[in-house]
Design an enzyme around this catalytic site. Structure first.
Site, PDB file in Angstrom:
ATOM      1  N   GLU A  46       0.810  -1.213   0.000  1.00  0.00           N
ATOM      2  CA  GLU A  46       0.000   0.000   0.000  1.00  0.00           C
ATOM      3  C   GLU A  46       0.849   1.272   0.000  1.00  0.00           C
ATOM      4  O   GLU A  46       0.448   2.291  -0.562  1.00  0.00           O
ATOM      5  CB  GLU A  46      -0.907   0.012   1.242  1.00  0.00           C
ATOM      6  CG  GLU A  46      -1.954  -1.081   1.271  1.00  0.00           C
ATOM      7  CD  GLU A  46      -3.120  -0.805   0.347  1.00  0.00           C
ATOM      8  OE1 GLU A  46      -3.463   0.372   0.154  1.00  0.00           O
ATOM      9  OE2 GLU A  46      -3.678  -1.784  -0.194  1.00  0.00           O
ATOM     10  N   ASP A  64      -9.119   6.088  -7.821  1.00  0.00           N
ATOM     11  CA  ASP A  64      -9.736   4.767  -7.952  1.00  0.00           C
ATOM     12  C   ASP A  64     -11.237   4.819  -7.708  1.00  0.00           C
ATOM     13  O   ASP A  64     -11.862   3.794  -7.419  1.00  0.00           O
ATOM     14  CB  ASP A  64      -9.086   3.784  -6.978  1.00  0.00           C
ATOM     15  CG  ASP A  64      -9.299   4.157  -5.519  1.00  0.00           C
ATOM     16  OD1 ASP A  64      -9.769   5.280  -5.254  1.00  0.00           O
ATOM     17  OD2 ASP A  64      -8.995   3.326  -4.646  1.00  0.00           O
ATOM     18  N   THR A  69      -7.893   8.214  -0.080  1.00  0.00           N
ATOM     19  CA  THR A  69      -7.438   6.996   0.569  1.00  0.00           C
ATOM     20  C   THR A  69      -6.429   7.412   1.622  1.00  0.00           C
ATOM     21  O   THR A  69      -5.523   8.197   1.329  1.00  0.00           O
ATOM     22  CB  THR A  69      -6.784   6.034  -0.438  1.00  0.00           C
ATOM     23  OG1 THR A  69      -7.770   5.638  -1.396  1.00  0.00           O
ATOM     24  CG2 THR A  69      -6.217   4.803   0.253  1.00  0.00           C
TER      25      THR A  69
END
Length: 262
Positions: A46, A64, A69
């Site tokens: 990640e 995305d 995020t």
């Protein structure tokens, strides 16, 4: 009276040294050390770093369709888990720097929109990340939504530490839902191909089926179509039959090489 032969047998057995530690049941992923290994593995994929504790302040829009995020496992403004996290933090610490964004987080839930969040939210997130209370909230939501359910389901399926990690990593990326691109759908597709150990199946065969289903789900989403976290991490451990996820561990993600020595 005990027969002399039995006495001799008893003395012989008592003199046999205990078997190696490897013969004892291995700790699952929930053990403190294995959980830290799991977090480092996820962070390598990640965040391109093994230092997962440095990721509390991570935040970006990775395009995305999930909005921002952020944090140690990628809480997203568009999928509800970031909202739940900030709600928890605010219950524990009213008036925190992120509390003012709760109305906007509720409005953008389920969308890719950053309306009401950009441009100041990332800076305030990084400020909040220095607060131990916010770090604890991230840890607790990670466990509640992702880690604990993944480990529990994996144990029910008879999987050891590697399988528990495989489930956890899938749940982090795809979410715990039941649709075909979420964890539940991936597991359903795997079960259609192989039986898990709890149902009399072979653990390696089942995990290969699960990883095949995981790759199919990843390729269905443009932002996740790079499958190296499966191919050059999880599949490597599985090929080596390291079902207890015992260090040393060496793997690659996106071409970068990592090692956990112990």
């Amino acid at each position: 009276m005990i027969a002399p032969a039995l006495v001799a047998l008893s003395l012989t057995l008592s003199a046999v040294p205990a078997g190696p530690a490897a013969t004892a049941p291995a700790a699952g992923l929930a053990g403190a050390h294995k959980k830290d290994i799991a977090m480092r593995l996820v962070s390598s994929a990640e965040n391109s770093s093994l230092d997962w504790k440095a990721q509390y302040g991570y935040i970006e829009d990775i395009k995305d369709d999930r909005g921002y995020t952020a944090g140690i496992i990628g809480f997203c403004s568009g999928t509800g888990d970031m909202l739940k996290l900030v709600e928890l933090y605010t219950r524990r610490k009213p008036g925190n720097v992120l509390a003012k964004y709760l109305p906007a987080l509720r409005r953008v839930d389920g969308t890719a929109s950053l309306k009401g969040l950009a441009p100041r939210f990332p800076a305030d997130w990084r400020r909040a990340a220095k607060d131990p209370a916010f770090q604890r909230a991230q840890n607790d939501e990670r466990d509640r939504v992702y880690f604990d359910p993944a480990v529990r389901r994996a144990k029910q399926d008879g999987l050891r530490a590697l399988g528990q990690f495989v489930y956890y990593d899938a749940m982090v990326m795809h979410g715990p839902g039941a649709d075909r691109l979420s964890f539940g759908g991936i597991r359903k597709a795997a079960l259609a191909k192989a039986r898990p150990p709890a149902r009399g199946g072979n653990e390696v065969t089942y995990l290969n089926a699960f990883l095949d289903a995981r790759k199919a789900a990843m390729r269905a989403e443009e932002a996740h179509e790079d499958t190296t976290r499966v191919d050059t991490m999880q599949r490597v451990f599985l090929k080596n039959r390291n079902l207890d996820l015992r260090p040393p561990l060496t793997w690659k993600v996106y071409g970068d090489r990592y090692t956990i020595k112990k």
